[in-house]
Scaffold this motif. Structure first.
Motif, PDB file in Angstrom:
ATOM      1  N   ARG A 162      29.878  36.815  13.804  1.00 33.26           N
ATOM      2  CA  ARG A 162      29.078  37.144  14.988  1.00 33.26           C
ATOM      3  C   ARG A 162      27.875  36.225  15.081  1.00 33.26           C
ATOM      4  NH1 ARG A 162      27.062  42.426  14.658  1.00 33.26           N
ATOM      5  NH2 ARG A 162      28.356  42.938  12.856  1.00 33.26           N
ATOM      6  N   ARG A 163      27.306  35.929  13.907  1.00 30.88           N
ATOM      7  CA  ARG A 163      26.169  34.999  13.889  1.00 30.88           C
ATOM      8  C   ARG A 163      26.600  33.619  14.359  1.00 30.88           C
ATOM      9  NH1 ARG A 163      24.275  37.007   7.929  1.00 30.88           N
ATOM     10  NH2 ARG A 163      22.758  38.584   8.575  1.00 30.88           N
ATOM     11  N   VAL A 164      27.756  33.160  13.866  1.00 25.57           N
ATOM     12  CA  VAL A 164      28.263  31.844  14.268  1.00 25.57           C
ATOM     13  C   VAL A 164      28.455  31.800  15.781  1.00 25.57           C
ATOM     14  CG1 VAL A 164      30.297  30.344  14.192  1.00 25.57           C
ATOM     15  CG2 VAL A 164      29.354  31.259  12.068  1.00 25.57           C
ATOM     16  N   GLU A 165      29.022  32.856  16.318  1.00 25.92           N
ATOM     17  CA  GLU A 165      29.257  32.892  17.757  1.00 25.92           C
ATOM     18  C   GLU A 165      27.948  32.838  18.540  1.00 25.92           C
ATOM     19  OE1 GLU A 165      31.385  36.316  19.167  1.00 25.92           O
ATOM     20  OE2 GLU A 165      31.935  35.281  21.032  1.00 25.92           O
ATOM     21  N   PHE A 166      26.987  33.594  18.069  1.00 26.99           N
ATOM     22  CA  PHE A 166      25.673  33.605  18.728  1.00 26.99           C
ATOM     23  C   PHE A 166      25.049  32.210  18.690  1.00 26.99           C
ATOM     24  CE2 PHE A 166      21.006  34.119  18.207  1.00 26.99           C
ATOM     25  CZ  PHE A 166      20.717  34.622  19.462  1.00 26.99           C
ATOM     26  N   ILE A 167      25.055  31.620  17.518  1.00 33.08           N
ATOM     27  CA  ILE A 167      24.463  30.287  17.361  1.00 33.08           C
ATOM     28  C   ILE A 167      25.185  29.289  18.260  1.00 33.08           C
ATOM     29  CG2 ILE A 167      24.202  28.351  15.755  1.00 33.08           C
ATOM     30  CD1 ILE A 167      23.746  30.521  13.553  1.00 33.08           C
ATOM     31  N   LYS A 168      26.507  29.378  18.287  1.00 32.77           N
ATOM     32  CA  LYS A 168      27.267  28.446  19.106  1.00 32.77           C
ATOM     33  C   LYS A 168      26.874  28.568  20.576  1.00 32.77           C
ATOM     34  CE  LYS A 168      31.504  26.686  20.686  1.00 32.77           C
ATOM     35  NZ  LYS A 168      32.952  26.709  20.834  1.00 32.77           N
ATOM     36  N   CYS A 169      26.796  29.802  21.029  1.00 31.13           N
ATOM     37  CA  CYS A 169      26.434  30.042  22.434  1.00 31.13           C
ATOM     38  C   CYS A 169      25.059  29.469  22.742  1.00 31.13           C
ATOM     39  CB  CYS A 169      26.486  31.550  22.700  1.00 31.13           C
ATOM     40  SG  CYS A 169      26.064  32.009  24.386  1.00 31.13           S
ATOM     41  N   MET A 170      24.106  29.741  21.873  1.00 34.09           N
ATOM     42  CA  MET A 170      22.727  29.289  22.111  1.00 34.09           C
ATOM     43  C   MET A 170      22.611  27.763  22.023  1.00 34.09           C
ATOM     44  SD  MET A 170      20.983  31.969  22.840  1.00 34.09           S
ATOM     45  CE  MET A 170      22.089  33.291  23.288  1.00 34.09           C
ATOM     46  N   ARG A 171      23.297  27.182  21.053  1.00 33.58           N
ATOM     47  CA  ARG A 171      23.255  25.726  20.911  1.00 33.58           C
ATOM     48  C   ARG A 171      23.919  25.042  22.107  1.00 33.58           C
ATOM     49  NH1 ARG A 171      20.595  22.959  19.992  1.00 33.58           N
ATOM     50  NH2 ARG A 171      21.872  21.267  19.248  1.00 33.58           N
ATOM     51  N   ASN A 172      24.984  25.632  22.597  1.00 31.08           N
ATOM     52  CA  ASN A 172      25.673  25.131  23.791  1.00 31.08           C
ATOM     53  C   ASN A 172      24.720  24.972  24.965  1.00 31.08           C
ATOM     54  OD1 ASN A 172      28.283  24.606  23.281  1.00 31.08           O
ATOM     55  ND2 ASN A 172      29.076  26.598  23.897  1.00 31.08           N
ATOM     56  N   ALA A 173      23.776  25.891  25.038  1.00 24.69           N
ATOM     57  CA  ALA A 173      22.838  25.867  26.160  1.00 24.69           C
ATOM     58  C   ALA A 173      21.617  25.023  25.842  1.00 24.69           C
ATOM     59  CB  ALA A 173      22.421  27.288  26.515  1.00 24.69           C
ATOM     60  N   GLY A 174      21.612  24.421  24.648  1.00 26.15           N
ATOM     61  CA  GLY A 174      20.533  23.496  24.320  1.00 26.15           C
ATOM     62  C   GLY A 174      19.310  24.110  23.666  1.00 26.15           C
ATOM     63  N   LEU A 175      19.390  25.383  23.236  1.00 20.31           N
ATOM     64  CA  LEU A 175      18.249  25.955  22.521  1.00 20.31           C
ATOM     65  C   LEU A 175      18.085  25.225  21.192  1.00 20.31           C
ATOM     66  CD1 LEU A 175      18.929  28.270  24.599  1.00 20.31           C
ATOM     67  CD2 LEU A 175      17.868  29.799  22.954  1.00 20.31           C
ATOM     68  N   PRO A 176      16.849  24.838  20.858  1.00 26.74           N
ATOM     69  CA  PRO A 176      16.644  24.044  19.643  1.00 26.74           C
ATOM     70  C   PRO A 176      16.921  24.855  18.377  1.00 26.74           C
ATOM     71  CG  PRO A 176      14.651  24.092  21.017  1.00 26.74           C
ATOM     72  CD  PRO A 176      15.597  25.098  21.570  1.00 26.74           C
ATOM     73  N   ILE A 177      17.434  24.161  17.375  1.00 26.46           N
ATOM     74  CA  ILE A 177      17.736  24.776  16.088  1.00 26.46           C
ATOM     75  C   ILE A 177      16.510  25.450  15.499  1.00 26.46           C
ATOM     76  CG2 ILE A 177      18.183  24.131  13.685  1.00 26.46           C
ATOM     77  CD1 ILE A 177      20.476  22.440  14.614  1.00 26.46           C
ATOM     78  N   GLU A 178      15.360  24.815  15.641  1.00 28.28           N
ATOM     79  CA  GLU A 178      14.141  25.358  15.043  1.00 28.28           C
ATOM     80  C   GLU A 178      13.845  26.757  15.588  1.00 28.28           C
ATOM     81  OE1 GLU A 178      10.826  22.552  15.139  1.00 28.28           O
ATOM     82  OE2 GLU A 178       9.552  24.244  14.534  1.00 28.28           O
ATOM     83  N   VAL A 179      13.969  26.897  16.895  1.00 33.84           N
ATOM     84  CA  VAL A 179      13.702  28.194  17.530  1.00 33.84           C
ATOM     85  C   VAL A 179      14.715  29.228  17.052  1.00 33.84           C
ATOM     86  CG1 VAL A 179      13.670  29.408  19.735  1.00 33.84           C
ATOM     87  CG2 VAL A 179      12.666  27.137  19.567  1.00 33.84           C
ATOM     88  N   LEU A 180      15.967  28.823  16.989  1.00 35.83           N
ATOM     89  CA  LEU A 180      17.016  29.748  16.561  1.00 35.83           C
ATOM     90  C   LEU A 180      16.800  30.170  15.105  1.00 35.83           C
ATOM     91  CD1 LEU A 180      20.136  28.093  18.223  1.00 35.83           C
ATOM     92  CD2 LEU A 180      18.847  30.093  19.001  1.00 35.83           C
ATOM     93  N   SER A 181      16.351  29.239  14.272  1.00 31.73           N
ATOM     94  CA  SER A 181      16.073  29.564  12.875  1.00 31.73           C
ATOM     95  C   SER A 181      14.991  30.632  12.788  1.00 31.73           C
ATOM     96  CB  SER A 181      15.598  28.316  12.125  1.00 31.73           C
ATOM     97  OG  SER A 181      16.677  27.449  11.909  1.00 31.73           O
TER      98      SER A 181
END
Lengths: 138, 138
Positions: B45-64
């Motif tokens: 579920r985490r992978v899916e969430f990260i994938k979705c957010m990264r797809n839209a260009g949210l920066p890794i730092e913010v997601l971390s």
DNA sequence: GCTTGACTTAGAGCTAACTCCAAGTATTAC
DNA sequence: GTAATACTTGGAGTTAGCTCTAAGTCAAGC
């Protein structure tokens, strides 16, 4: 128009404007006798176009190819149209992905708001209990 | 579920999955005795969430930062909501920019189509002239 | 028991797109 | 005329986000 003026007007760093010219994305801008750039109306329209396309994430390489074709004249109209159609497709696809993410964000924010409301109600309840203890205890 | 399977299922390179874990974006995945990753339902579920957010260009730092707050539990709900709201705003702004670009692309493509049509009409006219020359010349 | 292939690590390398720097010349303000 | 500011260049450095490499371990098939 001088580079610093263009930079301010369009919100593009001077370094970036020079960079675009150096790599051939922006065709060579005319210079004064002393070698200082003087952006023409046409240059400004190009800058605006590039800015718009870059804003949407179109790669520099694609834009360079497109600008080259424009320089080559009317015989390249079909090729240019093909590039734009392809980029439009990719842009639309990216936007669709982003819309999904936006939907998910909206959903998650709603859930958080719900949770926060519940938390506040618990706190309120605790305060009520305390109040009752203080004032109505035997 | 092993890393190669996750990679295939979600279309994320194994290197990227390991990279996400290394930099702390994805919390440490459980391992078998021999040290091989075994992704749990939660991990997926985490992978899916990260994938979705990264797809839209949210920066890794913010997601971390967001993922860290999730790990810290319910006391961070407000902070998490704030992050999501801010990112939603930026995402919406990017999409608005992209919509402008899309409109411009549509306009330019239309113009090119018009030009191509005109070109074809000219060719057609030339052919007609030729035909007339051949068949009706005195 | 040996080969094949999937997994592991740390760390180096890569790509796109800037962004900065040093050294020098030109223009403008006083 | 001189100081401050704006411009020039070529080239080095930076950032985000991967992506690849080397060297090694482990499990499965023959």
């Amino acid at each position: 128009m001088k580079i610093s003026h263009v930079s301010e007007q369009w919100g593009i760093p001077v370094d970036t404007l020079r960079y675009y010219e150096r790599i051939g994305l922006l065709p060579a801008v005319n210079r004064s006798e002393s070698g200082i750039r003087d952006y023409s109306e046409l240059d400004l329209r190009r800058v605006e176009f590039i800015k718009c396309m870059r804003n949407a994430g179109l790669p520099i390489e694609v834009l360079s190819r497109y600008m080259d074709l424009v320089q080559q004249g009317d015989s390249t109209i079909e090729a240019r149209k093909d590039i734009l159609i392809r980029q439009r497709g990719q842009l639309a696809a990216r936007m669709a992905e982003m819309q999904k993410t936006l939907d998910l964000l909206n959903h998650k924010i709603e859930v958080y708001e719900q949770k926060i409301l519940e938390k506040e109600q618990v706190i309120h309840q605790l305060q009520m209990d305390e109040w009752e203890n203080e004032h109505y205890a035997i």
